[in-house]
Scaffold this active site. Structure first.
Site, PDB file in Angstrom:
ATOM      1  N   ASP A  95      -2.700  10.978  -0.406  1.00  0.00           N
ATOM      2  CA  ASP A  95      -3.080  10.109  -1.516  1.00  0.00           C
ATOM      3  C   ASP A  95      -3.507  10.907  -2.740  1.00  0.00           C
ATOM      4  O   ASP A  95      -3.427  10.419  -3.869  1.00  0.00           O
ATOM      5  CB  ASP A  95      -4.181   9.144  -1.097  1.00  0.00           C
ATOM      6  CG  ASP A  95      -3.621   8.062  -0.191  1.00  0.00           C
ATOM      7  OD1 ASP A  95      -3.539   8.305   1.025  1.00  0.00           O
ATOM      8  OD2 ASP A  95      -3.206   7.013  -0.703  1.00  0.00           O
ATOM      9  N   ARG A 136       0.874  -1.174   0.000  1.00  0.00           N
ATOM     10  CA  ARG A 136       0.000   0.000   0.000  1.00  0.00           C
ATOM     11  C   ARG A 136       0.908   1.220   0.000  1.00  0.00           C
ATOM     12  O   ARG A 136       2.133   1.108  -0.006  1.00  0.00           O
ATOM     13  CB  ARG A 136      -0.990   0.013   1.159  1.00  0.00           C
ATOM     14  CG  ARG A 136      -0.688  -0.824   2.326  1.00  0.00           C
ATOM     15  CD  ARG A 136       0.526  -0.361   3.071  1.00  0.00           C
ATOM     16  NE  ARG A 136       0.436   1.039   3.435  1.00  0.00           N
ATOM     17  CZ  ARG A 136       1.459   1.824   3.728  1.00  0.00           C
ATOM     18  NH1 ARG A 136       2.705   1.365   3.682  1.00  0.00           N
ATOM     19  NH2 ARG A 136       1.293   3.083   4.064  1.00  0.00           N
ATOM     20  N   GLY A 137       0.295   2.402   0.037  1.00  0.00           N
ATOM     21  CA  GLY A 137       1.082   3.619  -0.051  1.00  0.00           C
ATOM     22  C   GLY A 137       0.967   4.167  -1.457  1.00  0.00           C
ATOM     23  O   GLY A 137       1.316   3.487  -2.419  1.00  0.00           O
ATOM     24  N   ALA A 138       0.467   5.403  -1.560  1.00  0.00           N
ATOM     25  CA  ALA A 138       0.172   5.965  -2.873  1.00  0.00           C
ATOM     26  C   ALA A 138       1.369   5.908  -3.839  1.00  0.00           C
ATOM     27  O   ALA A 138       1.230   5.403  -4.960  1.00  0.00           O
ATOM     28  CB  ALA A 138      -0.361   7.392  -2.720  1.00  0.00           C
ATOM     29  N   ARG A 153      -7.615   0.846  -6.621  1.00  0.00           N
ATOM     30  CA  ARG A 153      -7.668   1.812  -5.521  1.00  0.00           C
ATOM     31  C   ARG A 153      -8.067   3.163  -6.106  1.00  0.00           C
ATOM     32  O   ARG A 153      -7.264   3.802  -6.782  1.00  0.00           O
ATOM     33  CB  ARG A 153      -6.292   1.948  -4.823  1.00  0.00           C
ATOM     34  CG  ARG A 153      -5.640   0.653  -4.333  1.00  0.00           C
ATOM     35  CD  ARG A 153      -6.360  -0.040  -3.204  1.00  0.00           C
ATOM     36  NE  ARG A 153      -6.704   0.747  -2.053  1.00  0.00           N
ATOM     37  CZ  ARG A 153      -5.925   0.919  -0.972  1.00  0.00           C
ATOM     38  NH1 ARG A 153      -4.731   0.373  -0.931  1.00  0.00           N
ATOM     39  NH2 ARG A 153      -6.350   1.621   0.050  1.00  0.00           N
ATOM     40  N   GLN A 213      -1.577   0.490  10.129  1.00  0.00           N
ATOM     41  CA  GLN A 213      -0.319   0.832   9.445  1.00  0.00           C
ATOM     42  C   GLN A 213       0.691   1.478  10.395  1.00  0.00           C
ATOM     43  O   GLN A 213       1.893   1.302  10.244  1.00  0.00           O
ATOM     44  CB  GLN A 213      -0.563   1.812   8.284  1.00  0.00           C
ATOM     45  CG  GLN A 213      -1.283   1.248   7.090  1.00  0.00           C
ATOM     46  CD  GLN A 213      -2.770   1.494   7.166  1.00  0.00           C
ATOM     47  OE1 GLN A 213      -3.350   1.642   8.246  1.00  0.00           O
ATOM     48  NE2 GLN A 213      -3.419   1.513   6.017  1.00  0.00           N
ATOM     49  N   ASN A 267      -6.234  11.656   2.355  1.00  0.00           N
ATOM     50  CA  ASN A 267      -5.225  10.788   2.962  1.00  0.00           C
ATOM     51  C   ASN A 267      -5.955   9.774   3.840  1.00  0.00           C
ATOM     52  O   ASN A 267      -7.179   9.806   3.973  1.00  0.00           O
ATOM     53  CB  ASN A 267      -4.216  11.622   3.774  1.00  0.00           C
ATOM     54  CG  ASN A 267      -3.003  10.809   4.204  1.00  0.00           C
ATOM     55  OD1 ASN A 267      -2.441  10.058   3.408  1.00  0.00           O
ATOM     56  ND2 ASN A 267      -2.595  10.935   5.457  1.00  0.00           N
ATOM     57  N   LYS A 268      -5.215   8.877   4.430  1.00  0.00           N
ATOM     58  CA  LYS A 268      -5.761   7.801   5.253  1.00  0.00           C
ATOM     59  C   LYS A 268      -6.822   8.317   6.228  1.00  0.00           C
ATOM     60  O   LYS A 268      -6.660   9.380   6.822  1.00  0.00           O
ATOM     61  CB  LYS A 268      -4.607   7.154   6.024  1.00  0.00           C
ATOM     62  CG  LYS A 268      -4.943   5.970   6.884  1.00  0.00           C
ATOM     63  CD  LYS A 268      -5.722   4.888   6.177  1.00  0.00           C
ATOM     64  CE  LYS A 268      -5.057   4.403   4.919  1.00  0.00           C
ATOM     65  NZ  LYS A 268      -5.984   3.666   4.024  1.00  0.00           N
TER      66      LYS A 268
END
Lengths: 354, 354
Positions: free
Chosen positions: B238, B47-49, B90, B197, B248-249
């Site tokens: 993101d 994961r992680g943009a 995503r 995370q 973002n998250k």
């Protein structure tokens, strides 16, 4: 479905529903002396500010029931010793002190009576504390329900329900009362890390009483507020100070700030035994820090590295400026809190003297 | 200790560190085609943009490497088909689209070349995307570290570290760079429910690079901010829209509101590939909703009743008014964001065209 009782008090034995096992398992532990009660409180087998107060009163009764005391002084000394131990179990909620104080005051007031007679009076007082809490919650529900409209979507945090009290609940009591008035309510339930009171206890209660609800993680509350999906926030309280500041489960302050930012009413529901006029502002409330392992583990499983340290303040303080109203069994209290909180106590002796 | 690489790209095979198993187990899965990459992204193995963008570019390369194409049109059609499938994995992070767009543009620009030559150019382009991300993070770190003072206590959310990127990290890259400058930093790590995370990945990285840190649950951030124990908040992103709003998250919006309320600088760290000038404001960003089971279960164990429904918006939007600065590889951007974000793109074609 009927509520599961959080405690049963019979024959001087306290059966305590083990809330650490909910919602998977309904199982009671039996406490026959105050040491067992203290252990149950420390291990979070039961929690909730009003419920801890009730249980503390019963713990005191258990201990003196079968012991022989030479005189008043030895009885009082014993009760004081137990009180000091009980008070240490959870420093933030004041209902514990309030209940103990009620028992101790009752002893002092009846100093001249025979020991057996004092014992009878204390047993009656402890039972009164238990019974009154349920009645108070129904009054909180009645007053609070007036603030709720049909179709409201209500966010709550932690568990301020039947499981935190003698029954019916405070914040959940209001929701219950609104539903009894045939209002359609949807509850958004914060899971409430780390102990997951929301996911495990509040959701469990809402299923039992058939109120529609959605579980969310604590960090989602802001999302739904900003989206316009939350109409009202209602939480319980562990201590309310003279200026109206509220100590409650960690995460409450965050919800209050988010509600304020999004113009959503933020209500606190609590019996007046939660109000502590001896403390001026929330910054003076002792905040309990618990073991870091309760953050680092979920369901017995490590969620982080062994080398990582965690912090666990179990409560936070919400400044009164973020609180739209405090709903008690004596009515709805609004700002200015410093004046209006004191006004609800008709007699000085109702207040907590620590 | 050295960083664990989130991916390894060798002989047209992608080894992906399975982040669902961290911090307990360091284990790689091997992807030999784009379908396997799509599954890994959907299952949150990675994961992680920025990292998802890099991996998407490699997925496209894998697929065309060994296939024979009659002509440019058949090659382009194949790439477009894969792109469409990849983009669906995503919806919120834009780096995925940005990387795919870079590959597709490169194909279009070289339409007249031989197929084998186009393939070579694409392979080189994918490698460039990978290499540039690491370089960009080091620049983000360099610019961001100037905002950090010795002894700062920095709160971060989710994981915007080496594991979310080609390496070094964005938000964590800044913390790293500050520490490399010999500043003493303490990091407060939001655990970041539901995927954890923070607890699993950020704490793991901080242990590896030996930066002191405390893990907290998401609902504790407000407590520590109000107590004056947080000097700065830094998060990743993101997607950043033309007006400076940031997706973002989930939980980021809440931190921004809390930081604003407590006068704490709130920084967003992200490569310019996260900036999407095609979207005017954050309200137009599609927010991914994930399976409710990811909320209802932790480590495979149910935390609530079977009858309880959960909601899981995986991201939220933070309005630009709460953002003190956006730190990119092109420098630090402050309000007015609508003007300053566009200004950092020297050439129009650097922007994302979807």
């Amino acid at each position: 479905m009927k509520d599961i009782a959080p405690i049963e008090w019979k024959n001087f034995t306290l059966k305590i529903l083990d809330q650490t096992l909910l919602p998977e398992k309904i199982s009671y532990i039996t406490c026959k002396n105050y040491k067992e009660v203290i252990k149950a409180i420390k291990d979070m087998k039961l929690r909730g500010a009003p419920l801890i107060g009730i249980v503390a009163a019963f713990a005191m009764i258990m201990e003196i029931k079968n012991k022989n005391f030479k005189n008043y002084d030895s009885l009082y000394k014993e009760l004081k010793k137990i009180s000091d131990e009980l008070i240490k179990t959870r420093p933030t909620a004041v209902n514990l002190k309030w209940a103990i104080n009620r028992i101790l005051k009752n002893v002092e007031k009846n100093k001249e009576r025979r020991i057996s007679s004092i014992k009878e009076l204390l047993i009656s007082e402890a039972n009164k504390i238990y019974k009154e809490d349920l009645e108070n919650n129904k009054l909180i529900g009645k007053y609070g329900a007036d603030l709720i409209r049909d179709k409201d979507r209500i966010l709550t945090h932690c568990n301020a329900g039947a499981l935190a009290t003698a029954g019916y609940g405070t914040a959940l009591g209001i929701i219950r009362a609104a539903v009894e008035q045939k209002k359609n309510i949807t509850v958004y339930v914060d899971e409430t890390r780390p102990y997951l009171q929301g996911a495990r206890l509040t959701a469990f209660e809402l299923v039992q009483i058939k109120i529609p609800h959605f579980l969310i993680t604590d960090n989602m509350a802001g999302y739904f507020m900003r989206k316009g999906e939350i109409d009202i926030v209602i939480v319980g309280a562990d201590r309310i100070t003279a200026n109206g500041d509220v100590a409650n489960k960690i995460g409450t302050y965050t919800l209050a700030v988010l509600a304020h930012t999004n113009n959503i009413p933020f209500y606190v529901a609590a019996p007046s035994s939660t109000i502590d006029l001896n403390i001026k502002s929330g910054d003076d409330i002792p905040i309990e820090f618990r073991d870091e392992d309760e953050v680092k583990k979920i369901a017995g499983k490590n969620i982080t590295t062994n080398k990582t340290k965690a912090l666990y303040p179990a409560f936070d303080v919400t400044p009164s400026k973020y609180i739209s109203a405090i709903i008690t069994e004596k009515g709805i209290i609004r700002a200015p809190y410093d004046v209006n909180l004191e006004n609800i106590f008709a007699k000085k002796e109702e207040m907590i003297i620590l």
